[in-house]
Motif scaffolding. Structure first.
Motif, PDB file in Angstrom:
ATOM      1  N   PRO A 156      40.531  42.311  43.099  1.00  0.00           N
ATOM      2  CA  PRO A 156      41.493  42.394  41.985  1.00  0.00           C
ATOM      3  C   PRO A 156      42.831  43.025  42.354  1.00  0.00           C
ATOM      4  O   PRO A 156      43.875  42.509  41.960  1.00  0.00           O
ATOM      5  N   HIS A 157      42.818  44.133  43.130  1.00  0.00           N
ATOM      6  CA  HIS A 157      44.107  44.785  43.409  1.00  0.00           C
ATOM      7  C   HIS A 157      44.985  43.885  44.280  1.00  0.00           C
ATOM      8  O   HIS A 157      46.190  43.796  44.087  1.00  0.00           O
ATOM      9  N   GLU A 158      44.348  43.187  45.229  1.00  0.00           N
ATOM     10  CA  GLU A 158      45.112  42.298  46.109  1.00  0.00           C
ATOM     11  C   GLU A 158      45.624  41.089  45.325  1.00  0.00           C
ATOM     12  O   GLU A 158      46.771  40.664  45.492  1.00  0.00           O
ATOM     13  N   HIS A 159      44.769  40.567  44.449  1.00  0.00           N
ATOM     14  CA  HIS A 159      45.190  39.460  43.582  1.00  0.00           C
ATOM     15  C   HIS A 159      46.404  39.873  42.758  1.00  0.00           C
ATOM     16  O   HIS A 159      47.390  39.141  42.660  1.00  0.00           O
ATOM     17  N   ALA A 160      46.322  41.076  42.159  1.00  0.00           N
ATOM     18  CA  ALA A 160      47.406  41.542  41.285  1.00  0.00           C
ATOM     19  C   ALA A 160      48.706  41.683  42.072  1.00  0.00           C
ATOM     20  O   ALA A 160      49.790  41.369  41.563  1.00  0.00           O
ATOM     21  N   GLN A 161      48.602  42.141  43.324  1.00  0.00           N
ATOM     22  CA  GLN A 161      49.809  42.288  44.151  1.00  0.00           C
ATOM     23  C   GLN A 161      50.432  40.924  44.469  1.00  0.00           C
ATOM     24  O   GLN A 161      51.651  40.772  44.445  1.00  0.00           O
ATOM     25  N   LEU A 162      49.576  39.948  44.755  1.00  0.00           N
ATOM     26  CA  LEU A 162      50.081  38.598  45.040  1.00  0.00           C
ATOM     27  C   LEU A 162      50.782  38.020  43.816  1.00  0.00           C
ATOM     28  O   LEU A 162      51.883  37.464  43.907  1.00  0.00           O
ATOM     29  N   ALA A 178      38.073  27.500  40.802  1.00  0.00           N
ATOM     30  CA  ALA A 178      36.895  26.627  40.739  1.00  0.00           C
ATOM     31  C   ALA A 178      35.617  27.471  40.798  1.00  0.00           C
ATOM     32  O   ALA A 178      34.678  27.256  40.040  1.00  0.00           O
ATOM     33  N   ARG A 179      35.621  28.465  41.712  1.00  0.00           N
ATOM     34  CA  ARG A 179      34.460  29.359  41.841  1.00  0.00           C
ATOM     35  C   ARG A 179      34.830  30.794  41.488  1.00  0.00           C
ATOM     36  O   ARG A 179      34.353  31.746  42.113  1.00  0.00           O
ATOM     37  N   ILE A 180      35.644  30.957  40.453  1.00  0.00           N
ATOM     38  CA  ILE A 180      36.019  32.319  40.030  1.00  0.00           C
ATOM     39  C   ILE A 180      34.785  33.107  39.598  1.00  0.00           C
ATOM     40  O   ILE A 180      34.721  34.323  39.756  1.00  0.00           O
ATOM     41  N   TRP A 181      33.767  32.392  39.089  1.00  0.00           N
ATOM     42  CA  TRP A 181      32.532  33.060  38.645  1.00  0.00           C
ATOM     43  C   TRP A 181      31.846  33.713  39.827  1.00  0.00           C
ATOM     44  O   TRP A 181      31.346  34.831  39.718  1.00  0.00           O
ATOM     45  N   ASN A 182      31.821  33.003  40.961  1.00  0.00           N
ATOM     46  CA  ASN A 182      31.224  33.579  42.169  1.00  0.00           C
ATOM     47  C   ASN A 182      32.025  34.800  42.623  1.00  0.00           C
ATOM     48  O   ASN A 182      31.447  35.806  43.039  1.00  0.00           O
ATOM     49  N   ALA A 183      33.350  34.687  42.567  1.00  0.00           N
ATOM     50  CA  ALA A 183      34.191  35.811  43.003  1.00  0.00           C
ATOM     51  C   ALA A 183      33.916  37.026  42.135  1.00  0.00           C
ATOM     52  O   ALA A 183      33.748  38.147  42.632  1.00  0.00           O
ATOM     53  N   ALA A 184      33.836  36.807  40.817  1.00  0.00           N
ATOM     54  CA  ALA A 184      33.622  37.922  39.885  1.00  0.00           C
ATOM     55  C   ALA A 184      32.267  38.587  40.140  1.00  0.00           C
ATOM     56  O   ALA A 184      32.167  39.821  40.163  1.00  0.00           O
ATOM     57  N   VAL A 185      31.238  37.772  40.362  1.00  0.00           N
ATOM     58  CA  VAL A 185      29.905  38.325  40.599  1.00  0.00           C
ATOM     59  C   VAL A 185      29.889  39.098  41.923  1.00  0.00           C
ATOM     60  O   VAL A 185      29.366  40.211  42.004  1.00  0.00           O
ATOM     61  N   ALA A 186      30.502  38.522  42.959  1.00  0.00           N
ATOM     62  CA  ALA A 186      30.501  39.189  44.266  1.00  0.00           C
ATOM     63  C   ALA A 186      31.256  40.512  44.208  1.00  0.00           C
ATOM     64  O   ALA A 186      30.873  41.485  44.848  1.00  0.00           O
ATOM     65  N   LEU A 187      32.337  40.536  43.440  1.00  0.00           N
ATOM     66  CA  LEU A 187      33.168  41.746  43.369  1.00  0.00           C
ATOM     67  C   LEU A 187      32.708  42.698  42.275  1.00  0.00           C
ATOM     68  O   LEU A 187      33.257  43.799  42.138  1.00  0.00           O
ATOM     69  N   GLU A 188      31.731  42.244  41.475  1.00  0.00           N
ATOM     70  CA  GLU A 188      31.216  43.040  40.353  1.00  0.00           C
ATOM     71  C   GLU A 188      32.328  43.438  39.387  1.00  0.00           C
ATOM     72  O   GLU A 188      32.460  44.607  39.004  1.00  0.00           O
ATOM     73  N   VAL A 189      33.146  42.444  39.034  1.00  0.00           N
ATOM     74  CA  VAL A 189      34.191  42.657  38.020  1.00  0.00           C
ATOM     75  C   VAL A 189      34.105  41.505  37.022  1.00  0.00           C
ATOM     76  O   VAL A 189      33.570  40.443  37.351  1.00  0.00           O
ATOM     77  N   PRO A 190      34.623  41.690  35.792  1.00  0.00           N
ATOM     78  CA  PRO A 190      34.667  40.548  34.872  1.00  0.00           C
ATOM     79  C   PRO A 190      35.651  39.497  35.392  1.00  0.00           C
ATOM     80  O   PRO A 190      36.647  39.861  36.051  1.00  0.00           O
TER      81      PRO A 190
END
Ligand SMILES: *Cc1c(COP(=O)(O)O)cnc(C)c1O
Length: 339
Positions: A156-162, A178-190
């Motif tokens: 999230p912090h890197e995304h926000a900076q970009l 496309a796989r934002i759900w996977n990213a959220a689960v892997a990072l344990e964020v909504p």
């Protein structure tokens, strides 16, 4: 002897609707989504908008159409857009970002890690030249997870900076999630923690979540009004779409279970490494293996009963809800040593 059924690790799109999903599709309340609105479609769109943290969302038949709609509304001829090297919009959508949406692509190097450009790189490329013959750089198109980088995640912090680097330079931001759900689960964020600062986002229901068809493209209410017109132009309006949206609603109940796919990907990667394969450590559900000759390896795997696909000169394996831990263990036995 019966031939063993192939273990299909080509993609998480091979998932089939299970009984619960099929029953929900059969029982869906429907209307005519092109004439006015289908109630189940509307319910799905509202729920997804909530999950993604946007005002509104629109169901679309595919992720490719979702990206194309967003890019068409963001770009004008003579514009340039930035996207990380290997992005789906660059390499897997037949160049439609250029010839339909009208933008000149510029690939960003992965100077922050696999699939990840730095905010500084975005800063160095943004901005409008005063020269009349120069392109205007007007859009940053991110991808999380990044498919061809092996399902890598942008935290999230890197995304926000970009996103901030783009916005501060007057660029719009589209996220191919496309796989934002996977990213959220892997990072344990909504999921909404990964859409901060974006104008629009595309997310697939038909990959790891298991719907037979469907994606959403989301943004402001004004964007979605225009996106609906563009979807119609592209022939993407569907009538009793509730049948498909019902599958999407069941799919959204399954976000947490993507963690199992990620565990299985690690199991596969560890097992391959033990057998001498040159593999990446997966962050989500994609494992890339470097081999000398992808064609030869894929053919050998096919004969052994394991299906995979080539990806940038490597072999890509994707775990998904239709392959369990037992299947992965079985696949490892079938795969054996690299060749
Ligand atoms: C699969 C995918 C898409 C496109 O989705 P389709 O529904 O197959 O058109 C877009 N972006 C990424 C990163 C993908 O992996």
């Amino acid at each position: 002897m019966t031939k063993p059924v192939a273990i299909d690790l080509r993609s998480d799109t091979v998932t089939r609707p299970d009984e619960k999903m099929s029953a929900a599709m059969a029982a869906a309340e429907v209307g005519d989504d092109v004439l006015d609105h289908d109630p189940t479609m509307r319910a799905l769109e509202e729920r997804v908008a909530g999950l993604l943290g946007t005002d509104a969302a629109l169901w679309v038949p595919s992720g490719t159409m979702g990206n194309l709609i967003a890019l068409s509304l963001h770009l004008q001829r003579g514009d340039r857009f930035l996207a990380p090297r290997g992005a789906h919009v660059l390499d897997h959508e037949l160049g439609t970002a250029a010839w339909l949406a009208g933008g000149m692509p510029q690939a960003l190097e992965w100077n922050a890690g696999p699939g990840r450009p730095t905010a500084d790189l975005v800063r160095s490329l943004r901005g409008r030249s005063t020269r009349y013959d120069a392109l205007h750089t007007t859009l940053l198109c991110l991808e999380n997870t990044h498919n061809s980088a092996g399902g890598s995640v942008v935290p999230p912090h890197e995304h926000a900076q970009l996103a901030a680097a783009a916005r501060d330079g007057g660029l719009r931001v589209h996220l191919d999630g496309a796989r934002i759900w996977n990213a959220a689960v892997a990072l344990e964020v909504p999921p909404a923690a990964l859409t901060v600062g974006v104008d629009t986002v595309q997310a697939c229901l038909s990959k790891g979540l298991g719907a037979p068809v469907g994606s959403v493209v989301a943004g402001t209410a004004e964007f979605v009004t225009e996106a609906r017109r563009m979807r119609k132009m592209l022939g993407g309006g569907v009538r009793q779409g509730g049948v498909l949206a019902a599958a999407g609603l069941v799919a959204l109940d399954r976000i947490d279970s993507l963690a199992t796919d990620h565990e299985n990907a690690r199991l596969l990667a560890d097992g391959l490494a033990e057998r001498g394969w040159d593999v990446t450590t997966p962050q989500t559900n994609i494992v890339l293996a470097a081999v000398p000759d992808t064609g030869r390896t894929l053919e050998r795997l096919r004969r052994a009963g394991v299906l995979a696909v080539p990806m940038n000169g490597q072999v890509r394996f994707v775990t998904h809800r239709d392959v369990g831990r037992d299947d992965i263990e079985d696949a490892l036995r079938r795969l054996g040593k690299p060749s």
